[in-house]
Design an enzyme around this catalytic site. Sequence first.
Site, PDB file in Angstrom:
ATOM      1  N   ASP A   1      -6.434  -4.434  -6.407  1.00 11.98           N
ATOM      2  CA  ASP A   1      -6.145  -3.090  -5.882  1.00 11.98           C
ATOM      3  C   ASP A   1      -4.704  -2.660  -6.159  1.00 11.98           C
ATOM      4  O   ASP A   1      -4.396  -1.474  -6.280  1.00 11.98           O
ATOM      5  CB  ASP A   1      -6.346  -3.039  -4.350  1.00 11.98           C
ATOM      6  CG  ASP A   1      -7.491  -3.875  -3.824  1.00 11.98           C
ATOM      7  OD1 ASP A   1      -7.821  -4.891  -4.451  1.00 11.98           O
ATOM      8  OD2 ASP A   1      -8.033  -3.520  -2.777  1.00 11.98           O
TER       9      ASP A   1
ATOM     10  N   ASP B   1       0.791  -1.229   0.000  1.00 14.99           N
ATOM     11  CA  ASP B   1       0.000   0.000   0.000  1.00 14.99           C
ATOM     12  C   ASP B   1       0.822   1.276   0.000  1.00 14.99           C
ATOM     13  O   ASP B   1       0.260   2.372   0.013  1.00 14.99           O
ATOM     14  CB  ASP B   1      -0.953   0.009   1.202  1.00 14.99           C
ATOM     15  CG  ASP B   1      -2.055  -1.034   1.043  1.00 14.99           C
ATOM     16  OD1 ASP B   1      -2.575  -1.159  -0.083  1.00 14.99           O
ATOM     17  OD2 ASP B   1      -2.384  -1.714   2.027  1.00 14.99           O
TER      18      ASP B   1
END
Length: 376
Positions: free
Chosen positions: A153, A91
């Site tokens: 993602d 992330d």
Amino acid sequence: MSLIIDQSLERATQQSLLMAESLKDQPDKLPQTIDKEGRLVTCNSDWWVSGFFPGVLWYLYENSPSDSLKQWAENFTLRVEDQQYTTDNHDVGFMIFCSFGNGYRITGNPAYKDVIHNASKSLITRFNPTIGCIRSWDYASWSAQWQYPVIIDNMMNLELLEWSARAFNDTTFSHVARTHANTTMKNHFRDDYSSYHVISYDTITGAVEKKNTSQGYSDNSAWARGQAWGLYGYTMMYRETGNRPYLEQAKNIADYIINHPNLPEDKIPYWDFNAPDIPNALRDASAGAIMCSALIELSGYCSAEKGEEYLDVAEKQLRTLSSDEYLAVPGTNGNFILKHSVGHMPNRSEVDVPLSYADYYYIEALMRMKKVIARE
Ligand code: GLY
């Protein structure tokens, strides 16, 4: 539309200044969502959403520069600085590029550039050349079922790498980004261009081991935010590389979404295109906002006719998100901008709440649409 955009950005600015003020005495905290009593829930820099609120502040500052917006944007950006060295999850792209990336784009602050460089070096440590992907999640009790999980993602984190490849003249970054995008294109998508959420790979052979979901309704369903990440990811990768297969992939994903019989008239998707309780299923404003921002960009890369079709859907999404149903009145909604997102339905967490990433992509979409209108 112009009036709606300006009024929505004005409302978002009021909300975001209230949000920033509310956290002035908690210098390590960033906004995440609200709890059942409507109270603000914050996170530390190491949660994947930490970069979105700083990014919102930068966009709002870009739209309407003021000393207070700039000071808060700088203040909240610095709160995620330590994440430049994060190597235990994928992330870092979300965290650093939404905050420092926007900050550098707008101010040219050289210190921000170093942070982005370090973050890119951190992210590529997670690339496995046998598999051809960046690993999303590390081993934990809940992820023990997967040898090497890669989630759709993860496409979003590639923008950081493409930017760094150019800025630092280092093709290592773009090699990783493009290899990841190519592997994902091969394995994450079904014949209809919907995508799985989690693809796990065998760490020895590099072959696909499992095709599952974590946040969607079922392994074979189309989790709405996953479809949005894929659409945005391949649109962005086409912009960054000029590689036509990425453009074709983005258009195919867009067509899957906009022609889906379960996409409501107002164009804000249910949290999963296959949720069993449609039409009573909850909507996910975050997926709507991400799709909207991506469709506006994609419309600029297509024929006039196709571009019009995408822009039309994006305009409907923006109108819906800017209505009282979704756009919060300043001082309400924990000072978040949008209502009605779904974080993790199978875990029953963050269900029908504001989320900082819904706000980020909504503001980005407003800014993008404003530019499109100014060009017309
Ligand atoms: N990247 C996590 C999510 O979309 O919820």
